[in-house]
Design a protein around this motif. Structure first.
Motif, PDB file in Angstrom:
ATOM      1  N   GLU A   1       0.835  -1.198   0.000  1.00 47.64           N
ATOM      2  CA  GLU A   1       0.000   0.000   0.000  1.00 47.64           C
ATOM      3  C   GLU A   1       0.875   1.256   0.000  1.00 47.64           C
ATOM      4  OE1 GLU A   1      -3.365   2.460   0.123  1.00 47.64           O
ATOM      5  OE2 GLU A   1      -3.237   0.312  -0.271  1.00 47.64           O
ATOM      6  N   LYS A   2       1.922   1.255   0.830  1.00 46.85           N
ATOM      7  CA  LYS A   2       2.803   2.423   0.906  1.00 46.85           C
ATOM      8  C   LYS A   2       3.714   2.542  -0.312  1.00 46.85           C
ATOM      9  CE  LYS A   2       2.861   2.596   5.956  1.00 46.85           C
ATOM     10  NZ  LYS A   2       3.670   2.437   7.198  1.00 46.85           N
TER      11      LYS A   2
ATOM     12  N   SER B   1       0.264   2.614  -3.899  1.00 44.80           N
ATOM     13  CA  SER B   1      -0.978   3.381  -3.938  1.00 44.80           C
ATOM     14  C   SER B   1      -0.800   4.698  -4.700  1.00 44.80           C
ATOM     15  CB  SER B   1      -1.468   3.675  -2.522  1.00 44.80           C
ATOM     16  OG  SER B   1      -2.597   4.528  -2.564  1.00 44.80           O
TER      17      SER B   1
ATOM     18  N   ASN C   1      -2.654   7.414  -1.802  1.00 47.57           N
ATOM     19  CA  ASN C   1      -2.069   7.719  -0.504  1.00 47.57           C
ATOM     20  C   ASN C   1      -0.899   8.696  -0.669  1.00 47.57           C
ATOM     21  OD1 ASN C   1      -0.828   7.766   1.988  1.00 47.57           O
ATOM     22  ND2 ASN C   1      -0.726   5.533   2.235  1.00 47.57           N
TER      23      ASN C   1
END
Length: 282
Positions: A32-33, A36, A39
């Motif tokens: 995700e980090k 994304s 984000n």
């Protein structure tokens, strides 16, 4: 990743199950980090802000994924493309894409500097979007961890459209996995050490079109549904996504580059019944 992951482990200790769960959670957070585009703390988000006509350094982790995606783009004749973030963001406002001899939009182009491990977008219509492979990357890591922990029988479902299995169901010789559409049509896969990816041009209860055709640069508005079975969950995800957009006369050439175990392509008709238009088995 906005999906629920179900993990079923058979015949393992509570300690092993806990370790497996923690590994999955750590990997989901890492991806995700890393990947994304929404984000602000993610590396991909930052690259999308800086890489337009500007060389941008990236981490080793992101570089490895970029290289692999470039290879997949060539293997799929361009039908798999991670540079379509701009078009997904603006999908509802894209009127015609590329038509005739007049270019309304420039095709996305990601340029890699192999010496310095940098990336640059050749035009303002290029933006990274790893949505098509995030699940595959996670399941690939899950498979490696399952092997490392010597887990022999396991079933993993990521959002219901990405499946990974090891071994067999306690009550049979395989893991039976069925897909059922709204009209009740059911298709069953009998899986052991396999991965299955299911991709369609429409998603959700409202059946919203969500895949950009990277050749025509328009939303793919077909009712095509693609099932791919392979040993590698990442390759299955890439191939199923590519085949949603691919021309039918390109199916054989694209599939032969991957040599998956099985491929089925369906068209969902107005009656909601599924009509099989292509089948491959290796």
């Amino acid at each position: 990743m906005n999906s629920v992951l179900d993990l079923v482990l058979i015949g393992v200790s509570e300690e092993t199950a806990t370790e497996m769960r923690r590994t999955v959670q750590r990997e989901m957070s890492r991806l995700e980090k890393l990947l994304s585009r929404f984000n602000p703390e993610a590396e991909t988000f930052a690259a999308n802000q800086k890489a337009h006509n500007n060389w941008t350094g990236v981490s080793d982790a992101l570089w490895d994924i970029l290289q692999e995606c470039e290879r997949f783009n060539k293997l799929t004749l361009g039908y798999f493309n991670i540079g379509l973030g701009h078009f997904k963001k603006n999908a509802e406002t894209i009127p015609t894409g590329i038509s005739g001899g007049e270019t309304v939009y420039s095709k996305p182009e990601i340029v890699l500097d192999y010496e310095s491990r940098r990336v640059k977008f050749a035009n303002r219509f290029t933006s990274l979007d790893f949505g098509a492979i995030g699940k595959g990357l996670l399941l690939k890591k899950v498979k490696t961890t399952l092997t490392d922990l010597e887990i022999e029988n396991c079933f993993v479902s990521f959002g219901g459209s990405s499946i990974l299995t090891l071994g067999k169901h306690p009550s049979g010789n395989a893991w039976p996995v069925s897909f059922r559409n709204d009209n009740g049509n059911s298709f069953v896969f009998h899986l052991n050490d396999h991965a299955v990816s299911i991709s369609g041009a429409r998603q959700g209860k409202e059946q919203i079109h969500h895949i950009i055709n990277p050749i025509r640069l328009k939303l793919e508005t077909s009712s095509r549904l693609v099932f791919v079975q392979d040993e590698c969950p990442l390759r299955a995800e890439v191939l199923s996504t590519a085949l949603v957009a691919a021309e039918e006369n390109d199916f054989d050439q694209v599939i032969n580059q991957f040599q998956p175990q099985k491929v089925s392509v369906f068209i969902q008709q107005k009656t909601n019944e599924l009509k099989r238009i292509y089948e491959y088995e290796n």
